[in-house]
Design a protein around this motif. Structure first.
Motif, PDB file in Angstrom:
ATOM      1  N   GLN A  40     -28.577  37.283  19.731  1.00  0.00           N
ATOM      2  CA  GLN A  40     -29.407  36.771  18.728  1.00  0.00           C
ATOM      3  C   GLN A  40     -30.547  35.922  19.370  1.00  0.00           C
ATOM      4  OE1 GLN A  40     -29.289  37.057  15.543  1.00  0.00           O
ATOM      5  NE2 GLN A  40     -30.859  35.679  15.054  1.00  0.00           N
ATOM      6  N   LEU A  41     -30.386  35.221  20.504  1.00  0.00           N
ATOM      7  CA  LEU A  41     -31.374  34.633  21.147  1.00  0.00           C
ATOM      8  C   LEU A  41     -32.329  35.472  21.584  1.00  0.00           C
ATOM      9  CD1 LEU A  41     -29.324  32.087  23.260  1.00  0.00           C
ATOM     10  CD2 LEU A  41     -30.546  31.469  21.447  1.00  0.00           C
ATOM     11  N   CYS A  42     -31.917  36.688  22.252  1.00  0.00           N
ATOM     12  CA  CYS A  42     -33.055  37.567  22.649  1.00  0.00           C
ATOM     13  C   CYS A  42     -33.734  38.327  21.468  1.00  0.00           C
ATOM     14  CB  CYS A  42     -32.355  38.749  23.144  1.00  0.00           C
ATOM     15  SG  CYS A  42     -33.252  39.990  23.951  1.00  0.00           S
ATOM     16  N   ARG A  43     -33.000  38.392  20.351  1.00  0.00           N
ATOM     17  CA  ARG A  43     -33.934  38.902  19.135  1.00  0.00           C
ATOM     18  C   ARG A  43     -34.723  37.978  18.664  1.00  0.00           C
ATOM     19  NH1 ARG A  43     -29.462  39.623  16.093  1.00  0.00           N
ATOM     20  NH2 ARG A  43     -29.257  41.917  16.338  1.00  0.00           N
ATOM     21  N   GLU A  44     -34.413  36.543  18.726  1.00  0.00           N
ATOM     22  CA  GLU A  44     -35.374  35.510  18.378  1.00  0.00           C
ATOM     23  C   GLU A  44     -36.645  35.451  19.227  1.00  0.00           C
ATOM     24  OE1 GLU A  44     -35.090  33.681  15.618  1.00  0.00           O
ATOM     25  OE2 GLU A  44     -33.514  34.759  14.791  1.00  0.00           O
ATOM     26  N   ASN A  45     -36.511  35.701  20.340  1.00  0.00           N
ATOM     27  CA  ASN A  45     -37.443  35.624  21.297  1.00  0.00           C
ATOM     28  C   ASN A  45     -38.612  36.922  20.987  1.00  0.00           C
ATOM     29  OD1 ASN A  45     -36.455  33.627  22.822  1.00  0.00           O
ATOM     30  ND2 ASN A  45     -35.388  35.001  24.363  1.00  0.00           N
ATOM     31  N   TYR A  46     -38.103  38.005  20.455  1.00  0.00           N
ATOM     32  CA  TYR A  46     -38.875  39.144  20.124  1.00  0.00           C
ATOM     33  C   TYR A  46     -39.395  38.792  18.698  1.00  0.00           C
ATOM     34  CZ  TYR A  46     -37.749  41.096  24.673  1.00  0.00           C
ATOM     35  OH  TYR A  46     -37.525  41.381  25.878  1.00  0.00           O
ATOM     36  N   ARG A  47     -38.851  38.106  17.897  1.00  0.00           N
ATOM     37  CA  ARG A  47     -39.235  37.934  16.601  1.00  0.00           C
ATOM     38  C   ARG A  47     -40.279  37.095  16.840  1.00  0.00           C
ATOM     39  NH1 ARG A  47     -34.747  35.928  13.131  1.00  0.00           N
ATOM     40  NH2 ARG A  47     -34.171  38.262  12.714  1.00  0.00           N
ATOM     41  N   THR A  48     -40.459  36.219  17.599  1.00  0.00           N
ATOM     42  CA  THR A  48     -41.782  35.251  17.691  1.00  0.00           C
ATOM     43  C   THR A  48     -42.921  36.126  18.261  1.00  0.00           C
ATOM     44  OG1 THR A  48     -41.396  34.870  20.076  1.00  0.00           O
ATOM     45  CG2 THR A  48     -40.437  33.360  18.419  1.00  0.00           C
ATOM     46  N   LEU A  49     -42.594  37.360  18.811  1.00  0.00           N
ATOM     47  CA  LEU A  49     -43.960  38.105  19.312  1.00  0.00           C
ATOM     48  C   LEU A  49     -44.366  38.937  17.953  1.00  0.00           C
ATOM     49  CD1 LEU A  49     -42.419  39.595  22.525  1.00  0.00           C
ATOM     50  CD2 LEU A  49     -44.194  37.638  22.360  1.00  0.00           C
ATOM     51  N   THR A  50     -43.556  39.366  17.058  1.00  0.00           N
ATOM     52  CA  THR A  50     -43.918  39.959  15.849  1.00  0.00           C
ATOM     53  C   THR A  50     -44.200  38.974  14.644  1.00  0.00           C
ATOM     54  OG1 THR A  50     -41.576  40.187  15.037  1.00  0.00           O
ATOM     55  CG2 THR A  50     -42.481  41.917  16.385  1.00  0.00           C
TER      56      THR A  50
END
Length: 446
Positions: A142-152
């Motif tokens: 989830q932390l990893c997913r949130e990191n990439y969510r900030t990029l999109t």
């Protein structure tokens, strides 16, 4: 597929069967393409397939979780593994967004592996220990997913701020739309209708009406067959069965499909819509023995209608809509429309249907004194019930947040109404102060 054995890879195959099979074909294709890139990355970095590594690790998804940053760099570097080195070649923003979406698709694949293989079927640990391990892995993921969510997120936030207006039609806009698509008759010609013949005008009118009245997706209306219309046991009501079809004849390159398992549903038909469908099928639909799809091309071949054809219909209607009612598209107005597309009808259906469901439940709660907290009706409770009904009718999962997006116009109206009512109440309490200010500045202006 493994090129040496010519067999499908085990874990992506399981992912497809258990998770992707009921999604749209485009979603399946995009997800599996992302997993394919991940497998290519893994072989280039470790010299073996991910299937081999995952099996050898005793099905430990943690080996994949830690590789997400490296996988993203692999995509950014043009599918080359260069540890801790990012290429100086300029990567466009569009490409970075695409790479980020692919990383997140692989994250979904890893999440599936956690749910499937951190279980008693593959491990000897206690249920409590397995649950704790799965929870920890999901937290890292989830932390990893949130990191990439900030990029999109910038992409979507910029789109939402730059786009003027709503994606749904207001009640007045719907009436104007009907004024354009109403078929001409011998008694009355409709000069606004952009289609030439009575057959095409009636077919296109019926397509748009069904999309507006039942919130159908484009693929769903293209899947409708003549046999999709079924009576109840009494014969006094008719339903529209939205489901997949076992159709041997499918000439469309982009074959329509249901978005997910919840898209299978039974919708009660309005009597007038049943009559319209009966007229079209019996008198206007080209006869063909090759298929049973309701909506067909106007050509002699009578092929089933395609996605492109439906979008072409809306494109022609949108031109008339914009020319005839320019104020509906004008950025000068806060409640203007962005554009008229097939998806606009689904947004419109969600707006009008949620509006009707909410008001009906609100009146019922007033009568029965339900959803009351401290003597005051709980509007949030009513809204959540209304959204649940909308999810069922619209073919969304029980936890989907899509009603919030599709019914944006109504939710915005409700929020603004509540806010204005609050301000009016505050104004009543502050009337002495406000009157003094008004008197002072009114005198100055005079």
């Amino acid at each position: 597929m493994d090129l040496e054995t010519s067999l499908p890879l085990l874990y992506p195959l399981r992912y497809h069967i258990d998770h992707l099979a009921f999604r749209s074909l485009s979603t399946q294709s995009a997800s599996l393409q992302s997993v394919k890139f991940f497998y290519e990355f893994w072989r280039q970095k470790y010299g073996v397939s991910f299937c081999y590594s995952f099996y050898s690790s005793d099905h430990n998804p943690d080996i994949a979780v830690g590789e997400m940053p490296a996988f993203w760099m692999y995509l950014e570097n043009g599918h080359n593994v260069q540890s801790n080195v990012l290429s100086l070649t300029r990567v466009t923003k569009a490409n970075s967004l695409t790479h980020t979406v692919r990383v997140r698709a692989v994250i979904h694949f890893i999440s599936f592996l956690i749910n499937t293989y951190i279980s008693p079927a593959y491990r000897d640990d206690s249920p409590k220990a397995l649950s704790l391990l799965a929870s920890r892995l999901h937290t890292r993921l989830q932390l990893c997913r949130e990191n990439y969510r900030t990029l999109t997120s910038n992409k979507f936030s910029q789109h939402s701020h730059s786009s003027q207006g709503f994606q749904s039609l207001s009640g007045a806009m719907v009436l104007s739309l009907y004024g354009i698509i109403t078929p001409s008759s011998a008694q009355k010609h409709n000069p606004l209708n952009p289609f030439p013949s009575g057959h095409l005008q009636f077919r296109n009118f019926l397509i748009i009406r069904l999309l507006l009245n039942y919130g159908l997706r484009t693929g769903e209306i293209l899947l409708l067959e003549c046999s999709s219309i079924k009576p109840n046991l009494k014969g006094d009501k008719f339903s529209l069965i939205v489901t997949t079809v076992d159709e041997a004849y499918e000439p469309r390159k982009n074959a329509p499909s249901l978005k997910n398992a919840w898209a299978n549903r039974v919708l009660e038909l309005d009597k007038q819509d049943y009559i319209f469908l009966s007229i079209y099928i019996a008198k206007l639909r080209p006869k063909t023995d090759k298929h049973d799809f309701i909506f067909t091309s106007s050509q002699q071949s009578a092929k089933p209608l395609s996605y492109t054809s439906v979008h072409s219909i809306f494109s022609k209607v949108d031109k008339v809509f914009t020319n005839q009612y320019p104020e509906y598209k004008s950025p000068l107005y806060s409640d203007s429309l962005q554009r008229l597309t097939p998806h606009t009808t689904r947004h419109t259906w969600a707006f009008l249907t949620l509006q009707k469901i909410w008001h009906s439940k609100y009146l019922k709660s007033q009568q029965n004194k339900t959803h009351f907290v401290a003597g005051v009706p709980s509007l949030s409770g009513i809204m959540e019930e209304a959204k649940d009904e909308l999810r069922l009718m619209g073919g969304w999962s029980p936890t989907s947040q899509m009603p919030d997006l599709y019914a944006k116009r109504f939710l915005s109206e409700q929020a603004n109404t509540a806010n204005v009512q609050r301000i009016i109440q505050d104004n009543a309490a502050l009337h002495n102060t406000l009157d003094t200010i008004m008197d002072r500045y009114t005198d100055d202006i005079i």
